[in-house]
Design an enzyme around this catalytic site. Structure first.
Site, PDB file in Angstrom:
ATOM      1  N   THR A 131     -17.851   0.389  29.602  1.00  0.00           N
ATOM      2  CA  THR A 131     -18.231  -0.506  30.694  1.00  0.00           C
ATOM      3  C   THR A 131     -19.612  -0.172  31.252  1.00  0.00           C
ATOM      4  OG1 THR A 131     -17.689  -1.001  33.006  1.00  0.00           O
ATOM      5  CG2 THR A 131     -16.902   1.081  32.169  1.00  0.00           C
ATOM      6  N   ASP A 132     -20.262  -1.172  31.844  1.00  0.00           N
ATOM      7  CA  ASP A 132     -21.552  -0.922  32.505  1.00  0.00           C
ATOM      8  C   ASP A 132     -21.379  -0.104  33.787  1.00  0.00           C
ATOM      9  OD1 ASP A 132     -20.374  -2.861  34.118  1.00  0.00           O
ATOM     10  OD2 ASP A 132     -22.103  -4.214  34.125  1.00  0.00           O
ATOM     11  N   GLU A 133     -20.118   0.038  34.253  1.00  0.00           N
ATOM     12  CA  GLU A 133     -19.896   0.732  35.527  1.00  0.00           C
ATOM     13  C   GLU A 133     -20.244   2.219  35.443  1.00  0.00           C
ATOM     14  OE1 GLU A 133     -16.401  -0.543  37.690  1.00  0.00           O
ATOM     15  OE2 GLU A 133     -16.388  -2.462  36.634  1.00  0.00           O
ATOM     16  N   TYR A 156     -12.387   5.203  38.246  1.00  0.00           N
ATOM     17  CA  TYR A 156     -12.390   4.436  36.991  1.00  0.00           C
ATOM     18  C   TYR A 156     -13.679   4.686  36.215  1.00  0.00           C
ATOM     19  CZ  TYR A 156     -13.298   0.460  33.890  1.00  0.00           C
ATOM     20  OH  TYR A 156     -13.642  -0.307  32.810  1.00  0.00           O
ATOM     21  N   LYS A 160     -14.368   6.607  32.593  1.00  0.00           N
ATOM     22  CA  LYS A 160     -14.993   5.950  31.428  1.00  0.00           C
ATOM     23  C   LYS A 160     -16.270   6.704  31.023  1.00  0.00           C
ATOM     24  CE  LYS A 160     -13.976   2.657  29.533  1.00  0.00           C
ATOM     25  NZ  LYS A 160     -13.054   2.376  28.394  1.00  0.00           N
TER      26      LYS A 160
HETATM   27  P1  NAD Z   1      -6.586  -4.251  30.495  1.00  0.00           P
HETATM   28  O1  NAD Z   1      -6.183  -3.395  31.648  1.00  0.00           O
HETATM   29  O2  NAD Z   1      -6.399  -5.713  30.571  1.00  0.00           O
HETATM   30  O3  NAD Z   1      -5.809  -3.768  29.186  1.00  0.00           O
HETATM   31  C1  NAD Z   1      -5.644  -2.428  28.864  1.00  0.00           C
HETATM   32  C2  NAD Z   1      -4.619  -2.335  27.741  1.00  0.00           C
HETATM   33  O4  NAD Z   1      -4.491  -0.952  27.384  1.00  0.00           O
HETATM   34  C3  NAD Z   1      -3.210  -2.814  28.144  1.00  0.00           C
HETATM   35  O5  NAD Z   1      -2.654  -3.599  27.123  1.00  0.00           O
HETATM   36  C4  NAD Z   1      -2.428  -1.524  28.349  1.00  0.00           C
HETATM   37  O6  NAD Z   1      -1.040  -1.669  28.078  1.00  0.00           O
HETATM   38  C5  NAD Z   1      -3.106  -0.616  27.331  1.00  0.00           C
HETATM   39  N1  NAD Z   1      -2.996   0.809  27.701  1.00  0.00           N
HETATM   40  C6  NAD Z   1      -3.251   1.365  28.911  1.00  0.00           C
HETATM   41  N2  NAD Z   1      -3.023   2.686  28.870  1.00  0.00           N
HETATM   42  C7  NAD Z   1      -2.632   2.980  27.603  1.00  0.00           C
HETATM   43  C8  NAD Z   1      -2.272   4.173  26.926  1.00  0.00           C
HETATM   44  N3  NAD Z   1      -2.269   5.355  27.565  1.00  0.00           N
HETATM   45  N4  NAD Z   1      -1.949   4.094  25.617  1.00  0.00           N
HETATM   46  C9  NAD Z   1      -1.948   2.910  24.970  1.00  0.00           C
HETATM   47  N5  NAD Z   1      -2.258   1.745  25.556  1.00  0.00           N
HETATM   48  C10 NAD Z   1      -2.598   1.776  26.854  1.00  0.00           C
HETATM   49  O7  NAD Z   1      -8.094  -3.850  30.210  1.00  0.00           O
HETATM   50  P2  NAD Z   1      -9.303  -4.781  29.736  1.00  0.00           P
HETATM   51  O8  NAD Z   1      -9.895  -5.433  30.911  1.00  0.00           O
HETATM   52  O9  NAD Z   1      -8.869  -5.607  28.578  1.00  0.00           O
HETATM   53  O10 NAD Z   1     -10.328  -3.660  29.237  1.00  0.00           O
HETATM   54  C11 NAD Z   1     -10.287  -3.197  27.892  1.00  0.00           C
HETATM   55  C12 NAD Z   1     -11.404  -2.187  27.698  1.00  0.00           C
HETATM   56  O11 NAD Z   1     -12.658  -2.798  27.981  1.00  0.00           O
HETATM   57  C13 NAD Z   1     -11.297  -0.978  28.635  1.00  0.00           C
HETATM   58  O12 NAD Z   1     -11.663   0.165  27.926  1.00  0.00           O
HETATM   59  C14 NAD Z   1     -12.290  -1.278  29.736  1.00  0.00           C
HETATM   60  O13 NAD Z   1     -12.805  -0.079  30.288  1.00  0.00           O
HETATM   61  C15 NAD Z   1     -13.352  -2.046  28.966  1.00  0.00           C
HETATM   62  N6  NAD Z   1     -14.143  -3.023  29.743  1.00  0.00           N
HETATM   63  C16 NAD Z   1     -13.515  -3.964  30.518  1.00  0.00           C
HETATM   64  C17 NAD Z   1     -14.280  -4.909  31.196  1.00  0.00           C
HETATM   65  C18 NAD Z   1     -13.644  -6.000  32.026  1.00  0.00           C
HETATM   66  O14 NAD Z   1     -14.359  -6.764  32.689  1.00  0.00           O
HETATM   67  N7  NAD Z   1     -12.331  -6.164  32.017  1.00  0.00           N
HETATM   68  C19 NAD Z   1     -15.673  -4.886  31.097  1.00  0.00           C
HETATM   69  C20 NAD Z   1     -16.267  -3.903  30.298  1.00  0.00           C
HETATM   70  C21 NAD Z   1     -15.491  -2.992  29.608  1.00  0.00           C
HETATM   71  P1  TYD Z   2     -13.007  -6.764  39.903  1.00  0.00           P
HETATM   72  O1  TYD Z   2     -12.607  -8.049  39.279  1.00  0.00           O
HETATM   73  O2  TYD Z   2     -11.960  -5.818  40.380  1.00  0.00           O
HETATM   74  O3  TYD Z   2     -13.996  -6.037  38.868  1.00  0.00           O
HETATM   75  P2  TYD Z   2     -14.936  -4.724  39.082  1.00  0.00           P
HETATM   76  O4  TYD Z   2     -14.540  -4.025  40.315  1.00  0.00           O
HETATM   77  O5  TYD Z   2     -14.622  -3.928  37.859  1.00  0.00           O
HETATM   78  O6  TYD Z   2     -16.335  -5.249  39.124  1.00  0.00           O
HETATM   79  O7  TYD Z   2     -13.933  -7.079  41.146  1.00  0.00           O
HETATM   80  C1  TYD Z   2     -15.109  -7.876  40.992  1.00  0.00           C
HETATM   81  C2  TYD Z   2     -15.808  -7.902  42.328  1.00  0.00           C
HETATM   82  O8  TYD Z   2     -14.983  -8.615  43.265  1.00  0.00           O
HETATM   83  C3  TYD Z   2     -16.025  -6.517  42.941  1.00  0.00           C
HETATM   84  O9  TYD Z   2     -17.261  -6.512  43.640  1.00  0.00           O
HETATM   85  C4  TYD Z   2     -14.878  -6.357  43.922  1.00  0.00           C
HETATM   86  C5  TYD Z   2     -14.640  -7.784  44.391  1.00  0.00           C
HETATM   87  N1  TYD Z   2     -13.249  -8.132  44.746  1.00  0.00           N
HETATM   88  C6  TYD Z   2     -12.975  -8.781  45.956  1.00  0.00           C
HETATM   89  O10 TYD Z   2     -13.890  -9.078  46.760  1.00  0.00           O
HETATM   90  N2  TYD Z   2     -11.682  -9.099  46.240  1.00  0.00           N
HETATM   91  C7  TYD Z   2     -10.653  -8.786  45.407  1.00  0.00           C
HETATM   92  O11 TYD Z   2      -9.481  -9.086  45.736  1.00  0.00           O
HETATM   93  C8  TYD Z   2     -10.942  -8.126  44.166  1.00  0.00           C
HETATM   94  C9  TYD Z   2      -9.851  -7.755  43.203  1.00  0.00           C
HETATM   95  C10 TYD Z   2     -12.268  -7.828  43.874  1.00  0.00           C
END
Ligand code: NAD
Ligand code: TYD
Length: 349
Positions: A131-133, A156, A160
């Site tokens: 992630t970019d975070e 988080y 990461k």
């Molecule tokens: P998500 O929370 O929707 O899905 C995570 C999946 O991992 C789930 O299916 C969960 O059951 C599985 N999981 C969790 N812990 C586990 C474990 N210990 N063993 C096996 N499986 C396990 O997450 P996401 O949003 O799809 O993110 C996927 C990846 O992409 C992550 O690594 C996250 O850091 C990265 N990412 C997410 C975003 C975003 O905007 N969602 C952006 C950039 C990077």
């Molecule tokens: P989120 O979807 O949790 O992603 P991330 O924290 O990984 O960027 O949140 C996106 C943005 O929205 C973040 O600045 C937090 C804000 N946010 C709210 O204002 N209200 C909410 O209920 C949630 C879940 C997030």
């Protein structure tokens, strides 16, 4: 036949990635290893679960014996590592779960890949999805590049960042053939309704308050999830070993502007009068340590591998809202389960 392990394939991004690989590469054997935490949902993959090149295994990435058994049985040539605890607010409540899965789970996977690939590293790829975070929080200007120093600020992002460092350590120390990408916020179908966009879509449908943290001025760079999956495909096949690629949407929104855009589009789609859904906006206590702005410079990915986002945001968000409106069963099943308790604890509104 190549055999590829996808971890976390039942989650949001993992399910799109699994679908892309299973359908685009029928010659790859795809094994999806997922612990099915609250975020994992096999309904996300219902359309591909019977395809002959797809197998699901329920299990945890921290389970060394299980990983050894799977590497032995399937002789993986590639790993696409998506599994993680992914929600910042949950990491504030329960940081250890994030360190266990994101740090120890990643290290365990690396260790087993190293054991099984040690005599033959050619044609192998361990791809870590990040992630970019990890780069921390930007002010009003500037972008994260691949050279930006890490400065994670939530449990988080720190977990990461830690996993990224361990992946790189296995490359430098053991020559494990790794690739890493760091992506901005994703949105799209199958997004668990605890994250901002699906949470607001669900609440607008149900006429519930739209919780905005602080003043709603924090900025995120949003990318359609299928574009992220496409980028991973390109990097997995054509990216250089040992390299990191940033992936972003060139699409920055303050949270409040984004939620207002959602309200506007949903008023039209639901036949509500203009401005009706905006009345649901409710400012709530800010997230602890809330990062102000994320923005990605994805020039390297464009210049080296020719990747660009395919969708404009207004189109992507319209497609996303349409998906949620036609998949209320999916949404209701989630919101009537475990998610409900979490929601009440988090917001109490
Ligand atoms: P998500 O929370 O929707 O899905 C995570 C999946 O991992 C789930 O299916 C969960 O059951 C599985 N999981 C969790 N812990 C586990 C474990 N210990 N063993 C096996 N499986 C396990 O997450 P996401 O949003 O799809 O993110 C996927 C990846 O992409 C992550 O690594 C996250 O850091 C990265 N990412 C997410 C975003 C975003 O905007 N969602 C952006 C950039 C990077
Ligand atoms: P989120 O979807 O949790 O992603 P991330 O924290 O990984 O960027 O949140 C996106 C943005 O929205 C973040 O600045 C937090 C804000 N946010 C709210 O204002 N209200 C909410 O209920 C949630 C879940 C997030």
């Amino acid at each position: 036949m190549d055999s590829i392990l996808i971890t976390g394939g039942a989650g949001f991004i993992g399910s799109h990635l699994t679908r892309l690989f299973v359908t685009k590469y029928p010659k790859y054997k795809i094994v999806n290893l997922d612990a099915l935490t609250y975020a994992g949902n096999l309904e996300n993959l219902i359309d591909i679960e019977k395809l002959p090149n797809y197998t699901f295994v329920k299990g945890n990435i921290t389970d060394l014996d299980l990983l050894r058994k799977l590497f032995d049985e399937y002789k993986f040539t590639g790993v696409l590592h998506c599994a993680a605890e992914s929600h910042v607010d949950r990491s504030i409540t329960d940081p250890l779960a994030f360190i266990t899965t994101n740090v120890m789970g990643t290290a365990t996977l690396l260790q087993v890949a190293k054991e099984f690939w040690k005599d033959n590293l050619n044609e192998k790829v361990f791809y870590h999805i990040s992630t970019d975070e990890v780069y921390g929080s930007l002010g009003t200007t500037g972008f994260f590049t691949e050279k930006t120093s890490y400065d994670p600020r939530s449990p988080y992002s720190a977990s990461k960042a830690s996993s990224d460092h361990i992946v790189r350590a296995f490359y430098h120390t053991y020559k494990l053939p790794i690739k890493i990408s760091n992506c901005s916020n994703n949105y799209g179908p199958y997004h668990f309704p605890e994250k901002l966009i699906p949470l607001c879509i669900n609440n607008i449908i149900n006429n519930k308050p739209l919780p905005i943290y602080g003043k709603g001025e924090n900025v995120r760079d949003w990318l359609f999830v299928e574009d992220h999956a496409r980028a991973i495909d390109v990097i997995f096949h054509n990216g250089k070993i040992g390299e990191t690629y940033n992936i972003g949407g060139h699409n920055e929104w303050t949270n409040i502007a984004l939620v207002k855009e959602l309200c506007k589009q949903m008023d039209e789609k639901l036949g509500r009068s203009s401005g009706e859904s905006e009345k649901l906006i409710t400012y709530v206590t800010d997230r602890a340590g809330h990062d102000m702005r994320y923005a990605i410079d994805a020039t390297k990915l464009k210049d080296e591998l020719g990747w660009l986002p395919s969708l404009q945001f207004e189109e992507g968000i319209s497609k996303t809202i349409d998906w949620y409106l036609s998949n209320t069963k999916w949404l209701n099943e989630i919101t009537s389960g475990n998610y409900k308790n979490y929601y009440d604890e988090q917001y109490g509104i």
